[in-house]
Scaffold this motif. Sequence first.
Motif, PDB file in Angstrom:
ATOM      1  N   ASP A  49       2.256  18.971 -16.222  1.00 34.71           N
ATOM      2  CA  ASP A  49       1.587  18.518 -17.444  1.00 34.71           C
ATOM      3  C   ASP A  49       0.155  18.099 -17.163  1.00 34.71           C
ATOM      4  OD1 ASP A  49       3.820  19.008 -18.889  1.00 34.71           O
ATOM      5  OD2 ASP A  49       4.519  16.922 -18.957  1.00 34.71           O
ATOM      6  N   ALA A  50      -0.024  17.434 -16.037  1.00 35.82           N
ATOM      7  CA  ALA A  50      -1.350  16.903 -15.727  1.00 35.82           C
ATOM      8  C   ALA A  50      -2.201  17.926 -14.981  1.00 35.82           C
ATOM      9  CB  ALA A  50      -1.214  15.647 -14.880  1.00 35.82           C
ATOM     10  N   LEU A  51      -1.580  19.071 -14.622  1.00 32.61           N
ATOM     11  CA  LEU A  51      -2.250  20.070 -13.782  1.00 32.61           C
ATOM     12  C   LEU A  51      -2.802  19.424 -12.509  1.00 32.61           C
ATOM     13  CD1 LEU A  51      -4.187  22.022 -16.568  1.00 32.61           C
ATOM     14  CD2 LEU A  51      -2.037  22.695 -15.445  1.00 32.61           C
ATOM     15  N   ASP A  52      -2.039  18.487 -11.997  1.00 35.54           N
ATOM     16  CA  ASP A  52      -2.546  17.714 -10.857  1.00 35.54           C
ATOM     17  C   ASP A  52      -1.355  17.025 -10.195  1.00 35.54           C
ATOM     18  OD1 ASP A  52      -3.905  16.137  -9.086  1.00 35.54           O
ATOM     19  OD2 ASP A  52      -4.823  14.836 -10.611  1.00 35.54           O
ATOM     20  N   THR A  53      -1.170  17.247  -8.904  1.00 34.54           N
ATOM     21  CA  THR A  53      -0.008  16.639  -8.245  1.00 34.54           C
ATOM     22  C   THR A  53      -0.224  15.158  -7.911  1.00 34.54           C
ATOM     23  OG1 THR A  53      -0.832  17.401  -6.120  1.00 34.54           O
ATOM     24  CG2 THR A  53       0.855  18.762  -7.181  1.00 34.54           C
ATOM     25  N   THR A  54      -1.498  14.748  -7.852  1.00 33.64           N
ATOM     26  CA  THR A  54      -1.752  13.375  -7.406  1.00 33.64           C
ATOM     27  C   THR A  54      -1.288  12.325  -8.425  1.00 33.64           C
ATOM     28  OG1 THR A  54      -3.987  13.346  -8.313  1.00 33.64           O
ATOM     29  CG2 THR A  54      -3.742  14.063  -6.020  1.00 33.64           C
ATOM     30  N   VAL A  55      -1.077  12.766  -9.696  1.00 35.95           N
ATOM     31  CA  VAL A  55      -0.611  11.801 -10.702  1.00 35.95           C
ATOM     32  C   VAL A  55       0.740  11.207 -10.304  1.00 35.95           C
ATOM     33  CG1 VAL A  55      -1.811  12.831 -12.648  1.00 35.95           C
ATOM     34  CG2 VAL A  55       0.522  13.545 -12.136  1.00 35.95           C
ATOM     35  N   VAL A  56       1.513  11.983  -9.572  1.00 36.56           N
ATOM     36  CA  VAL A  56       2.857  11.511  -9.208  1.00 36.56           C
ATOM     37  C   VAL A  56       2.762  10.265  -8.326  1.00 36.56           C
ATOM     38  CG1 VAL A  56       4.990  12.103  -8.025  1.00 36.56           C
ATOM     39  CG2 VAL A  56       3.853  13.811  -9.452  1.00 36.56           C
ATOM     40  N   ALA A  57       1.943  10.339  -7.290  1.00 29.05           N
ATOM     41  CA  ALA A  57       1.791   9.180  -6.403  1.00 29.05           C
ATOM     42  C   ALA A  57       1.211   7.998  -7.175  1.00 29.05           C
ATOM     43  CB  ALA A  57       0.891   9.535  -5.213  1.00 29.05           C
ATOM     44  N   GLU A  58       0.273   8.305  -8.105  1.00 31.48           N
ATOM     45  CA  GLU A  58      -0.342   7.221  -8.885  1.00 31.48           C
ATOM     46  C   GLU A  58       0.690   6.517  -9.757  1.00 31.48           C
ATOM     47  OE1 GLU A  58      -3.574   9.124 -10.915  1.00 31.48           O
ATOM     48  OE2 GLU A  58      -4.563   9.582  -8.992  1.00 31.48           O
ATOM     49  N   GLU A  59       1.518   7.328 -10.460  1.00 27.16           N
ATOM     50  CA  GLU A  59       2.555   6.730 -11.313  1.00 27.16           C
ATOM     51  C   GLU A  59       3.539   5.910 -10.486  1.00 27.16           C
ATOM     52  OE1 GLU A  59       4.317   8.088 -14.564  1.00 27.16           O
ATOM     53  OE2 GLU A  59       2.405   8.707 -15.467  1.00 27.16           O
ATOM     54  N   MET A  60       3.894   6.450  -9.326  1.00 28.16           N
ATOM     55  CA  MET A  60       4.837   5.744  -8.474  1.00 28.16           C
ATOM     56  C   MET A  60       4.254   4.424  -8.003  1.00 28.16           C
ATOM     57  SD  MET A  60       6.567   8.784  -6.276  1.00 28.16           S
ATOM     58  CE  MET A  60       7.865   9.773  -7.053  1.00 28.16           C
ATOM     59  N   ALA A  61       2.964   4.466  -7.643  1.00 30.33           N
ATOM     60  CA  ALA A  61       2.296   3.248  -7.187  1.00 30.33           C
ATOM     61  C   ALA A  61       2.344   2.181  -8.281  1.00 30.33           C
ATOM     62  CB  ALA A  61       0.845   3.554  -6.797  1.00 30.33           C
ATOM     63  N   ASP A  86       0.836  -1.202   0.000  1.00 28.80           N
ATOM     64  CA  ASP A  86       0.000   0.000   0.000  1.00 28.80           C
ATOM     65  C   ASP A  86       0.869   1.249   0.000  1.00 28.80           C
ATOM     66  OD1 ASP A  86      -2.343   1.506   0.024  1.00 28.80           O
ATOM     67  OD2 ASP A  86      -2.423   1.583   2.221  1.00 28.80           O
ATOM     68  N   ILE A  87       0.385   2.272  -0.666  1.00 31.69           N
ATOM     69  CA  ILE A  87       1.007   3.593  -0.583  1.00 31.69           C
ATOM     70  C   ILE A  87      -0.033   4.517   0.012  1.00 31.69           C
ATOM     71  CG2 ILE A  87       1.786   5.549  -1.964  1.00 31.69           C
ATOM     72  CD1 ILE A  87       3.333   3.684  -3.674  1.00 31.69           C
ATOM     73  N   GLN A  88       0.337   5.159   1.128  1.00 25.14           N
ATOM     74  CA  GLN A  88      -0.649   5.925   1.869  1.00 25.14           C
ATOM     75  C   GLN A  88      -0.764   7.354   1.361  1.00 25.14           C
ATOM     76  OE1 GLN A  88       1.307   5.170   5.618  1.00 25.14           O
ATOM     77  NE2 GLN A  88      -0.187   3.602   6.165  1.00 25.14           N
ATOM     78  N   SER A  89      -1.844   8.006   1.750  1.00 22.14           N
ATOM     79  CA  SER A  89      -2.024   9.394   1.326  1.00 22.14           C
ATOM     80  C   SER A  89      -0.904  10.229   1.942  1.00 22.14           C
ATOM     81  CB  SER A  89      -3.388   9.922   1.751  1.00 22.14           C
ATOM     82  OG  SER A  89      -3.433  10.060   3.140  1.00 22.14           O
ATOM     83  N   GLY A  90      -0.592  11.337   1.302  1.00 26.03           N
ATOM     84  CA  GLY A  90       0.576  12.112   1.738  1.00 26.03           C
ATOM     85  C   GLY A  90       1.841  11.591   1.088  1.00 26.03           C
ATOM     86  N   SER A  91       1.692  10.748   0.074  1.00 24.83           N
ATOM     87  CA  SER A  91       2.849  10.257  -0.665  1.00 24.83           C
ATOM     88  C   SER A  91       2.937  10.961  -2.013  1.00 24.83           C
ATOM     89  CB  SER A  91       2.722   8.745  -0.915  1.00 24.83           C
ATOM     90  OG  SER A  91       2.734   8.038   0.295  1.00 24.83           O
TER      91      SER A  91
END
Length: 308
Positions: free
Chosen positions: A254-266, A178-183
């Motif tokens: 590029d995505a105008l969204d920081t959450t993509v980073v955690a998603e890609e990493m996951a 699991d990768i938790q929020s705040g990642s």
Amino acid sequence: MSELRQEAEAMAEQFSDHLEVDPAEIESRLENLVDEYRVPLEEARRSVTNSYLDDAGLDRDELAPGGATRVQVADIDEDEQWVDLRVTLVDLWEPRSDSIAQVGLLGDESGTIKFVAFETSDLPALSEGQSYALSNVVTDEYEGRYSVKLNRTTQITELDESIEVGDDADTVEGALVDIQSGSGLIKRCPEDDCTRVLQNGRCSEHGQVDGTFDLRIKGVLDDGETVTEVIFDREATEQLTGTTLEEAKDLAMDALDTTVVAEEMADDVLGRYYRVTGPTFGRYVLVDEFEEPGPVDVESALIEARSI
Ligand SMILES: [Zn+2]
């Protein structure tokens, strides 16, 4: 333990070689001055100390400076002891409560220990990487884990020498389940001595600020028997994912969204098996080093087991 009580116990300890004084008596004398007469604590302390000095026929400089015992952090195994430490500030964490000024990890040659400094104690902020002599800190215990509390009587001296931090690292392994929020890509408060993670651009201490970007992964390793929460800091995260902070910022831009980073990493790391080493704090292992040992070869493990 109330702050006056802590103060009283420290004072009683200071006199313990010369006079039998009851901390409760000191406490009530302090209380009287502070609560009844609104005397500042420092002054109350001086006044009560002077009266005991008179009783004992002592000069101030005959008193032990702190009365606390100098110990190494690994030796701390008792609650509510007054101790002196020579330590390096290894890591600062985000305080979970407004009453906490600083919280983090101190270390010396023997290992590391959590520390807490409260807002009410009004102490100068400690900086990461700096070594200090801390006198008059109080030990605390919670669920078998020890920590130290700085308090208003704590004296903080910056050391020129650097206190080596011993290796009390733990090694844990397991599949990253699991990768938790705040990642992923996070923002931290840029204020001096504040590294709090921002929530919607706000620091819980400093309000709306222009944060500085950082990377981290808060993950969960599962070896089939135990789950361990681990934190990869920026360096470890870059190494783990192969994505640098700059690349992560570009991705988010590029995505105008920081959450993509955690998603890609996951996508890259979830389900893979890691062995990590680092100091443990509370439920987290702070990852200093990690490796990917690859899937365990079940067959050869069984053969080895049978041969024993
Ligand atoms: Zn802040």
